[in-house]
Design a protein around this motif. Structure first.
Motif, short mmCIF file in Angstrom:
data_model
loop_
_atom_site.label_atom_id
_atom_site.label_comp_id
_atom_site.label_asym_id
_atom_site.label_seq_id
_atom_site.Cartn_x
_atom_site.Cartn_y
_atom_site.Cartn_z
N PRO A 40 0.81 -1.22 0.00
CA PRO A 40 0.00 0.00 0.00
C PRO A 40 0.85 1.27 0.00
N LEU A 41 1.97 1.26 0.69
CA LEU A 41 2.85 2.42 0.74
C LEU A 41 3.40 2.75 -0.64
N TYR A 42 3.84 1.73 -1.34
CA TYR A 42 4.36 1.93 -2.70
C TYR A 42 3.26 2.49 -3.60
N ARG A 43 2.08 1.88 -3.54
CA ARG A 43 0.97 2.32 -4.41
C ARG A 43 0.56 3.76 -4.11
N LYS A 44 0.56 4.14 -2.83
CA LYS A 44 0.23 5.52 -2.47
C LYS A 44 1.32 6.46 -2.98
N GLY A 45 2.57 6.03 -2.92
CA GLY A 45 3.66 6.84 -3.47
C GLY A 45 3.49 7.06 -4.96
N GLN A 46 3.07 6.02 -5.67
CA GLN A 46 2.82 6.15 -7.11
C GLN A 46 1.68 7.13 -7.37
N GLU A 47 0.65 7.06 -6.54
CA GLU A 47 -0.48 7.98 -6.67
C GLU A 47 -0.02 9.42 -6.47
N ILE A 48 0.83 9.63 -5.47
CA ILE A 48 1.35 10.97 -5.20
C ILE A 48 2.17 11.46 -6.40
N TYR A 49 2.95 10.57 -6.97
CA TYR A 49 3.74 10.95 -8.15
C TYR A 49 2.82 11.38 -9.29
N GLU A 50 1.77 10.61 -9.55
CA GLU A 50 0.85 10.95 -10.64
C GLU A 50 0.15 12.28 -10.40
N ILE A 51 -0.30 12.52 -9.19
CA ILE A 51 -0.94 13.80 -8.85
C ILE A 51 0.06 14.94 -9.05
N THR A 52 1.26 14.74 -8.53
CA THR A 52 2.29 15.78 -8.61
C THR A 52 2.63 16.08 -10.06
N ALA A 53 2.77 15.05 -10.87
CA ALA A 53 3.11 15.25 -12.29
C ALA A 53 2.06 16.08 -13.00
N LYS A 54 0.80 15.85 -12.67
CA LYS A 54 -0.28 16.63 -13.30
C LYS A 54 -0.24 18.09 -12.84
N ILE A 55 0.04 18.30 -11.57
CA ILE A 55 0.11 19.67 -11.04
C ILE A 55 1.32 20.39 -11.61
N VAL A 56 2.43 19.69 -11.75
CA VAL A 56 3.64 20.29 -12.31
C VAL A 56 3.38 20.84 -13.71
N GLU A 57 2.54 20.17 -14.46
CA GLU A 57 2.20 20.65 -15.81
C GLU A 57 1.53 22.02 -15.78
N LEU A 58 0.92 22.37 -14.65
CA LEU A 58 0.23 23.65 -14.51
C LEU A 58 1.16 24.79 -14.08
N ILE A 59 2.37 24.44 -13.66
CA ILE A 59 3.32 25.45 -13.19
C ILE A 59 3.91 26.18 -14.40
N PRO A 60 3.80 27.50 -14.42
CA PRO A 60 4.32 28.24 -15.57
C PRO A 60 5.84 28.14 -15.65
N THR A 61 6.34 27.97 -16.86
CA THR A 61 7.78 27.90 -17.06
C THR A 61 8.40 29.28 -17.20
N ASP A 62 7.57 30.30 -17.40
CA ASP A 62 8.10 31.65 -17.57
C ASP A 62 8.24 32.41 -16.25
N ASP A 63 7.82 31.79 -15.15
CA ASP A 63 8.02 32.38 -13.82
C ASP A 63 9.20 31.64 -13.20
N GLU A 64 10.34 32.33 -13.11
CA GLU A 64 11.58 31.68 -12.69
C GLU A 64 11.46 30.99 -11.33
N ALA A 65 10.87 31.69 -10.36
CA ALA A 65 10.77 31.13 -9.00
C ALA A 65 9.93 29.85 -9.00
N GLN A 66 8.81 29.87 -9.70
CA GLN A 66 7.96 28.68 -9.75
C GLN A 66 8.58 27.59 -10.60
N ALA A 67 9.24 27.96 -11.68
CA ALA A 67 9.85 26.98 -12.58
C ALA A 67 10.94 26.18 -11.88
#
Length: 154
Positions: free
Chosen positions: A14-41
């Motif tokens: 379960p720990l591994y699977r939850k870690g994978q879930e966190i990775y998937e959520i994080t990857a989707k949110i990372v796509e929303l982070i603007p690349t033109d804002d240096e601090a956020q990028a």
């Protein structure tokens, strides 16, 4: 039969699977982070790296089997999870426009933390070699304790 079909493979934990879930959520949110804002990028790769560690180090700990190596991996996991949360706060501080989604990471990390606590309880403290650095020895095992000293105590 590959190791991934093995029911004892860490991917079934379960720990591994939850870690994978966190990775998937994080990857989707990372796509929303603007690349033109240096601090956020700058935070983008940090989020991905920390999220990936949550599963990678579970596999490492399970493969290592020895108490000190498992505890070392557990410490890395804890740091990655805490850093992941800190990066979420950093994004908010830098004005991330999609901050309303960060609660998804926070809630998943909290669920992960509870699974982590149970996972660590199952580490076999008596399957160890002495950690000469003194960080990850089982309770009562001193850095200066040698295998010969242990044999003489029987």
């Amino acid at each position: 039969m590959t190791q991934y079909n093995d029911p004892l493979h860490p991917k079934h934990l379960p720990l591994y699977r939850k870690g994978q879930e966190i990775y998937e959520i994080t990857a989707k949110i990372v796509e929303l982070i603007p690349t033109d804002d240096e601090a956020q990028a700058i935070i983008r790769p940090l989020l991905i790296e920390d999220a990936a560690m949550l599963s990678v180090k579970v596999v490492s700990a399970e493969a290592a089997d020895l108490y000190d190596l498992r505890m070392e991996n557990a410490a890395i996991i804890r740091k990655a999870a805490r850093d992941l949360l800190a990066h979420c706060t950093g994004l908010e501080m830098f004005g991330f426009k999609e901050a309303q989604y960060l609660h998804l990471i926070r809630e998943a990390v909290e669920a992960y933390r509870l699974l982590f606590i149970e996972w660590v309880k199952d580490f076999d403290q008596w399957n160890y070699v002495v950690d000469k650095w003194g960080l990850f020895n089982p309770p009562g095992i001193d850095v200066d304790t040698s295998e010969d000293d242990m044999d003489n105590d029987i």
